[in-house]
Design a protein around this motif. Sequence first.
Motif, PDB file in Angstrom:
ATOM      1  N   THR A  25       0.804  -1.214   0.000  1.00 25.65           N
ATOM      2  CA  THR A  25       0.000   0.000   0.000  1.00 25.65           C
ATOM      3  C   THR A  25       0.834   1.259   0.000  1.00 25.65           C
ATOM      4  O   THR A  25       0.296   2.341  -0.045  1.00 25.65           O
ATOM      5  CB  THR A  25      -0.917   0.008   1.226  1.00 25.65           C
ATOM      6  N   SER A  26       2.124   1.134   0.114  1.00 25.59           N
ATOM      7  CA  SER A  26       2.973   2.313   0.038  1.00 25.59           C
ATOM      8  C   SER A  26       4.154   2.039  -0.855  1.00 25.59           C
ATOM      9  O   SER A  26       4.410   0.911  -1.252  1.00 25.59           O
ATOM     10  CB  SER A  26       3.475   2.708   1.428  1.00 25.59           C
ATOM     11  N   LEU A  27       4.844   3.093  -1.198  1.00 23.75           N
ATOM     12  CA  LEU A  27       6.008   3.000  -2.059  1.00 23.75           C
ATOM     13  C   LEU A  27       7.126   2.237  -1.375  1.00 23.75           C
ATOM     14  O   LEU A  27       7.281   2.309  -0.165  1.00 23.75           O
ATOM     15  CB  LEU A  27       6.484   4.416  -2.386  1.00 23.75           C
ATOM     16  N   LEU A  28       7.890   1.490  -2.133  1.00 27.12           N
ATOM     17  CA  LEU A  28       8.986   0.711  -1.580  1.00 27.12           C
ATOM     18  C   LEU A  28       9.986   1.619  -0.890  1.00 27.12           C
ATOM     19  O   LEU A  28      10.490   2.543  -1.483  1.00 27.12           O
ATOM     20  CB  LEU A  28       9.680  -0.038  -2.718  1.00 27.12           C
ATOM     21  N   ALA A  29      10.254   1.327   0.403  1.00 28.01           N
ATOM     22  CA  ALA A  29      11.180   2.163   1.141  1.00 28.01           C
ATOM     23  C   ALA A  29      12.535   1.521   1.246  1.00 28.01           C
ATOM     24  O   ALA A  29      13.498   2.187   1.563  1.00 28.01           O
ATOM     25  CB  ALA A  29      10.670   2.436   2.544  1.00 28.01           C
ATOM     26  N   GLN A  30      12.590   0.210   1.018  1.00 30.53           N
ATOM     27  CA  GLN A  30      13.910  -0.415   0.998  1.00 30.53           C
ATOM     28  C   GLN A  30      14.629   0.093  -0.239  1.00 30.53           C
ATOM     29  O   GLN A  30      14.353  -0.341  -1.345  1.00 30.53           O
ATOM     30  CB  GLN A  30      13.782  -1.939   0.960  1.00 30.53           C
ATOM     31  N   SER A  31      15.502   1.051  -0.050  1.00 28.17           N
ATOM     32  CA  SER A  31      16.143   1.704  -1.187  1.00 28.17           C
ATOM     33  C   SER A  31      16.985   0.711  -1.965  1.00 28.17           C
ATOM     34  O   SER A  31      17.440  -0.302  -1.437  1.00 28.17           O
ATOM     35  CB  SER A  31      17.027   2.841  -0.683  1.00 28.17           C
ATOM     36  N   LEU A  32      17.170   1.023  -3.211  1.00 32.59           N
ATOM     37  CA  LEU A  32      17.993   0.177  -4.052  1.00 32.59           C
ATOM     38  C   LEU A  32      19.411   0.102  -3.521  1.00 32.59           C
ATOM     39  O   LEU A  32      19.923   1.043  -2.949  1.00 32.59           O
ATOM     40  CB  LEU A  32      18.030   0.742  -5.476  1.00 32.59           C
ATOM     41  N   SER A  33      20.047  -1.055  -3.707  1.00 39.81           N
ATOM     42  CA  SER A  33      21.448  -1.153  -3.333  1.00 39.81           C
ATOM     43  C   SER A  33      22.227  -0.174  -4.190  1.00 39.81           C
ATOM     44  O   SER A  33      21.815   0.148  -5.303  1.00 39.81           O
ATOM     45  CB  SER A  33      21.955  -2.572  -3.575  1.00 39.81           C
ATOM     46  N   PRO A  34      23.362   0.341  -3.657  1.00 39.34           N
ATOM     47  CA  PRO A  34      24.101   1.357  -4.418  1.00 39.34           C
ATOM     48  C   PRO A  34      24.383   0.878  -5.837  1.00 39.34           C
ATOM     49  O   PRO A  34      24.870  -0.216  -6.051  1.00 39.34           O
ATOM     50  CB  PRO A  34      25.390   1.508  -3.603  1.00 39.34           C
ATOM     51  N   SER A  35      24.043   1.690  -6.784  1.00 32.09           N
ATOM     52  CA  SER A  35      24.220   1.313  -8.178  1.00 32.09           C
ATOM     53  C   SER A  35      25.126   2.308  -8.882  1.00 32.09           C
ATOM     54  O   SER A  35      25.198   3.462  -8.527  1.00 32.09           O
ATOM     55  CB  SER A  35      22.871   1.244  -8.884  1.00 32.09           C
ATOM     56  N   HIS A  36      25.787   1.826  -9.903  1.00 34.75           N
ATOM     57  CA  HIS A  36      26.692   2.668 -10.653  1.00 34.75           C
ATOM     58  C   HIS A  36      25.883   3.665 -11.473  1.00 34.75           C
ATOM     59  O   HIS A  36      24.854   3.322 -12.038  1.00 34.75           O
ATOM     60  CB  HIS A  36      27.548   1.806 -11.570  1.00 34.75           C
ATOM     61  N   PRO A  37      26.344   4.941 -11.558  1.00 35.21           N
ATOM     62  CA  PRO A  37      25.578   5.949 -12.295  1.00 35.21           C
ATOM     63  C   PRO A  37      25.353   5.593 -13.755  1.00 35.21           C
ATOM     64  O   PRO A  37      24.455   6.110 -14.389  1.00 35.21           O
ATOM     65  CB  PRO A  37      26.439   7.207 -12.165  1.00 35.21           C
ATOM     66  N   PRO A 358       6.404   6.671   7.312  1.00 32.63           N
ATOM     67  CA  PRO A 358       6.772   5.254   7.320  1.00 32.63           C
ATOM     68  C   PRO A 358       8.261   5.045   7.487  1.00 32.63           C
ATOM     69  O   PRO A 358       9.063   5.894   7.111  1.00 32.63           O
ATOM     70  CB  PRO A 358       6.290   4.757   5.960  1.00 32.63           C
ATOM     71  N   GLY A 359       8.612   3.884   8.018  1.00 32.47           N
ATOM     72  CA  GLY A 359      10.009   3.569   8.265  1.00 32.47           C
ATOM     73  C   GLY A 359      10.771   3.313   6.983  1.00 32.47           C
ATOM     74  O   GLY A 359      10.334   2.560   6.117  1.00 32.47           O
ATOM     75  N   ALA A 360      11.908   3.934   6.841  1.00 31.87           N
ATOM     76  CA  ALA A 360      12.765   3.743   5.672  1.00 31.87           C
ATOM     77  C   ALA A 360      13.941   2.862   6.045  1.00 31.87           C
ATOM     78  O   ALA A 360      14.240   2.643   7.214  1.00 31.87           O
ATOM     79  CB  ALA A 360      13.253   5.100   5.164  1.00 31.87           C
ATOM     80  N   SER A 361      14.618   2.354   5.038  1.00 32.55           N
ATOM     81  CA  SER A 361      15.732   1.446   5.301  1.00 32.55           C
ATOM     82  C   SER A 361      16.930   2.170   5.893  1.00 32.55           C
ATOM     83  O   SER A 361      17.735   1.570   6.596  1.00 32.55           O
ATOM     84  CB  SER A 361      16.147   0.744   4.002  1.00 32.55           C
ATOM     85  N   LYS A 362      17.045   3.463   5.603  1.00 28.32           N
ATOM     86  CA  LYS A 362      18.140   4.270   6.141  1.00 28.32           C
ATOM     87  C   LYS A 362      17.562   5.472   6.895  1.00 28.32           C
ATOM     88  O   LYS A 362      16.425   5.854   6.710  1.00 28.32           O
ATOM     89  CB  LYS A 362      19.043   4.769   5.005  1.00 28.32           C
ATOM     90  N   ALA A 363      18.388   6.048   7.738  1.00 22.86           N
ATOM     91  CA  ALA A 363      17.944   7.181   8.549  1.00 22.86           C
ATOM     92  C   ALA A 363      17.570   8.374   7.672  1.00 22.86           C
ATOM     93  O   ALA A 363      18.190   8.629   6.637  1.00 22.86           O
ATOM     94  CB  ALA A 363      19.043   7.577   9.529  1.00 22.86           C
ATOM     95  N   ILE A 364      16.540   9.108   8.094  1.00 24.74           N
ATOM     96  CA  ILE A 364      16.124  10.335   7.419  1.00 24.74           C
ATOM     97  C   ILE A 364      16.970  11.485   7.948  1.00 24.74           C
ATOM     98  O   ILE A 364      17.028  11.716   9.155  1.00 24.74           O
ATOM     99  CB  ILE A 364      14.634  10.603   7.647  1.00 24.74           C
TER     100      ILE A 364
END
Length: 513
Positions: A25-37, A358-364
Amino acid sequence: MLYFSDFRKLMPKNRENFVGTKSQTSLLAQSLSPSHPLLSFSAHLLPSAQKEISFSSFHISAHLLPSAQKEISFSSIMKGGTVQINWHDTQPVLTLDFHPKSGFLATGGNDHDIKIWIIVSDKSEKNLPTASYQNSLSYHSSAVNTLRFSPSGEYLASGADGGELILWKLQSTSEGQSAWKVHKSLLFHRKDVLDLQWSPDGSFLVSGSIDNSCIIWDISKGSVHQILDAHLHYVQGVTWDPLGQYVASLSSDRTCRIYANKPQPKSKGFDKLNFVCQHVLTKAETLNAGESKGQASKNHMFHDETLPSFFRRLSWSPDGSFLLIPAGICRYSSAPEVVNTAYIYSRRDFSRPAIQLPGASKAIVAVRFCPILFTLSGSNSATLFKLPYRIIFAVATLNSLCIYDTESVAPIALFAGLHYAAITDIAWSMDAKYLALTSRDGYCTIIEFETDELGKPYTFSEKKGEEIMTDHMEIDNTDGGKLERASVDDKKVAVKTSDNKSAKKRITPVAIN
């Protein structure tokens, strides 16, 4: 306390594509693993309102969310991404701000300089907005941690390591052009200045430092007006109520302090500005399922000094109706780990948070409001805020950026995987055309919105006699947790000298022109 839908649904790591379903019901908060630009990945969030976000070296294809049964559809292509230019000699970029009149962008970083950029839109739907370098402001002898333009745009204040706080003024040169010159050096902080904010009329400035203090500066005199030294650890965020009644500070001592302006007309040396600590936000009472009120536990609301960021940039909404505080955490007995969050407080009630994001994977680490108010779409009856307009705000974690509005329950957009290192600051342009963020990887991301893409600007002439909703603001379902607040004696937070003598005997530092 009202919780937005849970963000903690984890997706498999190291995936270049991920898909969210309606059950999320909400946007994915587990951010993507660091990716190359140079990589590309697709963020398919929901099967509706697909828009493509194009970048110069990569692109993200993202679906925007239906929020609380309301679909946010963008009328045109939203463009944005990491601008691959040499911003600050490849060193960390720590802060940025848009000029309120001209719209140019100022950035500060570890190279000790402030740089001025002109942001230019590319008419092509596939190209990223470009940043054109104009000039550098060189005076600081250490990293520039924060900078903010005054409301009028006449001044620029910048804070740096070592306690440096510089006022720049836009002045005319002999060639008939305008240039930023050092106007005053405000000297009193003993250590690094991490954040600052102007008063609504631009007459005063508040700064926060790792010397554990906040200072209210009188700009016309170039001197200290008041010192707020109640924090026990670094002050990493400060903000000034746009209605002028409050100043708020956030510290790594795990407290947020709300100072109210309480002039003392009967005292000698009467000043119309006299801030007194009125609320100390530190712990919340968490009530889990099956527990009675007597069994509820009190837990810290904010991260301690181990938070891997020097910034906790909090912010007031442009109408002053509520305060958004980052670096929050909450803990449940059913889960061993803490959940990262941000708290929203109504100005009517600082005894408890009205809403928890909502709780995110990393600190705000930073939040910033869009300076423009927008008309209601009218398609969402489940709105949480009883406001006659929509307010849009951005929330930055260490590795992602979410955009919310007050007419939705869930965020309306998410940007992640843009940078190698932590995000440090975010800023909106005054016309809401650009949203920009800085990172310690040495680059900046710029997102461009087309005309009316976020909505139609709200004008108060639409409803005759209507005023901005401030004290009349209401938030639905604010069944908030009980907040533990320290009772503060006004006398204890008055201006003090280091040797506890009367504040009247303090030698007031003056500006060096």
